[in-house]
Write a protein that holds these residues in place. Structure first.
Motif, short mmCIF file in Angstrom:
data_model
loop_
_atom_site.label_atom_id
_atom_site.label_comp_id
_atom_site.label_asym_id
_atom_site.label_seq_id
_atom_site.Cartn_x
_atom_site.Cartn_y
_atom_site.Cartn_z
N SER A 16 0.83 -1.21 0.00
CA SER A 16 0.00 0.00 0.00
C SER A 16 0.86 1.25 0.00
N ALA A 17 1.90 1.24 0.82
CA ALA A 17 2.82 2.38 0.87
C ALA A 17 3.56 2.54 -0.44
N ALA A 18 3.95 1.42 -1.06
CA ALA A 18 4.67 1.48 -2.32
C ALA A 18 3.79 2.04 -3.42
N ILE A 19 2.53 1.60 -3.45
CA ILE A 19 1.60 2.11 -4.46
C ILE A 19 1.37 3.60 -4.28
N ALA A 20 1.17 4.03 -3.03
CA ALA A 20 0.96 5.46 -2.75
C ALA A 20 2.16 6.27 -3.19
N GLN A 21 3.36 5.73 -2.94
CA GLN A 21 4.57 6.45 -3.31
C GLN A 21 4.71 6.53 -4.82
N ASN A 22 4.41 5.43 -5.52
CA ASN A 22 4.56 5.39 -6.97
C ASN A 22 3.54 6.27 -7.68
N THR A 23 2.35 6.40 -7.11
CA THR A 23 1.31 7.22 -7.74
C THR A 23 1.35 8.66 -7.27
N GLY A 24 2.26 8.96 -6.37
CA GLY A 24 2.36 10.33 -5.88
C GLY A 24 1.17 10.72 -5.03
N ASP A 25 0.57 9.75 -4.36
CA ASP A 25 -0.65 9.99 -3.59
C ASP A 25 -0.31 10.63 -2.25
N LYS A 26 0.12 11.89 -2.30
CA LYS A 26 0.43 12.64 -1.09
C LYS A 26 -0.75 13.53 -0.73
N THR A 27 -0.81 13.92 0.52
CA THR A 27 -1.95 14.72 0.96
C THR A 27 -1.50 15.99 1.69
N PHE A 28 -2.46 16.91 1.85
CA PHE A 28 -2.23 18.12 2.61
C PHE A 28 -3.54 18.52 3.27
N THR A 29 -3.47 19.49 4.14
CA THR A 29 -4.68 20.01 4.78
C THR A 29 -4.68 21.53 4.69
N ASN A 30 -5.87 22.11 4.68
CA ASN A 30 -6.04 23.55 4.77
C ASN A 30 -6.21 23.96 6.22
N PRO A 31 -5.86 25.20 6.57
CA PRO A 31 -5.29 26.24 5.70
C PRO A 31 -3.80 26.03 5.44
N LEU A 32 -3.32 26.68 4.37
CA LEU A 32 -1.92 26.53 3.97
C LEU A 32 -0.98 27.36 4.85
N LEU A 33 -1.49 28.47 5.36
CA LEU A 33 -0.77 29.32 6.31
C LEU A 33 -1.74 29.71 7.41
N PRO A 34 -1.26 30.05 8.59
CA PRO A 34 -2.17 30.45 9.67
C PRO A 34 -2.88 31.77 9.39
N SER A 35 -2.28 32.60 8.53
CA SER A 35 -2.88 33.89 8.20
C SER A 35 -2.42 34.32 6.82
N GLY A 36 -3.27 35.05 6.12
CA GLY A 36 -2.90 35.53 4.79
C GLY A 36 -4.11 35.83 3.94
N ALA A 37 -4.50 37.10 3.88
CA ALA A 37 -5.66 37.50 3.09
C ALA A 37 -5.27 37.80 1.66
N ASP A 38 -6.25 37.70 0.77
CA ASP A 38 -6.08 38.05 -0.65
C ASP A 38 -4.96 37.25 -1.30
N PRO A 39 -4.98 35.92 -1.21
CA PRO A 39 -3.87 35.11 -1.72
C PRO A 39 -3.79 35.14 -3.24
N TRP A 40 -2.59 35.26 -3.74
CA TRP A 40 -2.34 35.28 -5.19
C TRP A 40 -1.19 34.34 -5.51
N VAL A 41 -1.30 33.58 -6.60
CA VAL A 41 -0.23 32.67 -7.00
C VAL A 41 -0.09 32.68 -8.51
N ILE A 42 1.15 32.56 -8.97
CA ILE A 42 1.46 32.45 -10.39
C ILE A 42 2.56 31.41 -10.54
N CYS A 43 2.50 30.61 -11.60
CA CYS A 43 3.51 29.59 -11.83
C CYS A 43 4.37 29.95 -13.03
#
Length: 349
Positions: A16-43
């Protein structure tokens, strides 16, 4: 038998761990920062560059994984000198790469909100974290009225600016305006109003501050989302100091006259709003980004985790994937609750 079962369980966990690693099945939770209004991102060039309102300066984060903002390197790249018309209340900075140069558009004043206007910085470095940010001055249409939340976008070879502003010189209603740009630091046409608060969900805005009107109706934070042959202008409606702050939508054909208000059709209901069951309040002032592999569309927005938290530093940035309806319009669903495990954008390494 007990040893065999244990061995099987260990083997199952290993695979199960190997499959998750191979498929890139990583997770995260919100919020991304404890504070930060008007978020903007560009790649650009494999990196996400992020910024949000700090009130006093321009700060940029740099990361290959937008879900790891909390550990990403950041840098304060510019601060205004004291005693100017743009020394205080720096709001909603946006970072754009236009014709080989970086630009930051932001709103600021001298400490009096009535004097909020839009200003622009320029940097010719390939990396916005490097080089020198040069203040290029105020950017305004001929009326030079109160203005905040500027964003720019390209369509059919032309560049446009959209922002939130007042019709006159007094607070009470914020509208969405558009103008064509002559270049990255100059507006080249008259402003045109394309949205005003009209529906009940756009007009929640009672204030109890003696220094403000009793009621303010708000359209602000306009952002362009392109999909196929359509442009979707996603904006924030109602006062940010209310839990009813939500996202509305205007739709236009990419081949229409964008300076004609009739080209923009407003959706009658909000497209993203508070979710008390998930403890997400006043979601709004968003931006958009693609996953690293370009296969997924994501919305980045701020929200509060409790009711009645207003427009202060308790607003925090959150990200979640969205899909598309059969008619080509975006489907943002509902805000995900804090701490909920979400799969990282596809292609994230």
């Amino acid at each position: 038998m007990k040893k065999m079962v244990t061995a099987c369980l260990l083997l199952l966990l290993f695979y199960s761990a190997a499959i998750a690693q191979n498929t890139g099945d990583k997770t995260f939770t919100n919020p991304l920062l404890p504070s930060g209004a008007d978020p903007w991102v560009i790649c650009k060039d494999g990196f996400y560059y992020y910024t949000n309102s700090t009130g006093g300066n321009i700060v940029i984060w740099k990361t290959k994984d937008i879900t790891k903002l909390s550990t990403a390197p950041k840098k304060a790249v510019w601060a205004p000198p004291p005693g100017t018309a743009y020394s205080k209340d720096l709001w909603a900075p946006e970072l754009h790469f236009i014709n080989g140069k970086w630009y930051v558009y932001f709103a600021a004043d001298n400490g009096d909100n009535n004097n909020h206007r839009i200003y622009v910085l320029e940097n010719s470095s390939a990396d916005p974290m490097e080089g020198t940010w040069e203040f290029k001055g105020k950017i305004s249409d001929s009326t030079d009225k109160w203005a905040i939340d500027a964003s720019v976008f390209e369509n059919n070879g032309g560049w446009y600016m959209i922002w939130s502003g007042w019709e006159g010189d007094h607070n009470g209603q914020q509208n969405i305006y558009i103008a064509k740009m002559k270049d990255a630091i100059t507006i080249g046409s008259e402003r045109v109003k394309i949205s005003s608060p009209a529906y009940q969900w756009e007009t929640n805005g009672d204030l109890h501050d003696a220094g403000n009107p009793a009621h303010v109706s708000v359209n602000e934070g306009p952002e362009i989302l392109k999909h196929k042959d359509k442009l979707f202008l996603i904006y924030s409606a109602s006062g940010c100091w209310t839990d009813f702050y939500a996202l509305g939508m205007l739709t236009a054909s990419k081949n229409s006259d964008l300076l004609n208000p009739a080209s923009w059709i407003k959706t009658e209901e909000p497209v993203f709003k508070q979710s008390p069951e998930s403890s997400v309040y006043a979601p709004g002032h968003n931006s958009f980004f693609k996953s690293p592999d370009g296969r997924e569309d994501w919305i980045l927005y701020h929200a509060n985790s409790n009711p009645n938290e207003g427009c202060g530093n308790k607003r925090s940035p959150r990200a979640q994937k969205f899909t598309w309806n059969k008619d080509g319009s975006p489907n943002f669903d509902m805000p995900m609750k804090d701490g909920q495990s979400l799969t990282v954008p596809s292609g994230t390494k």
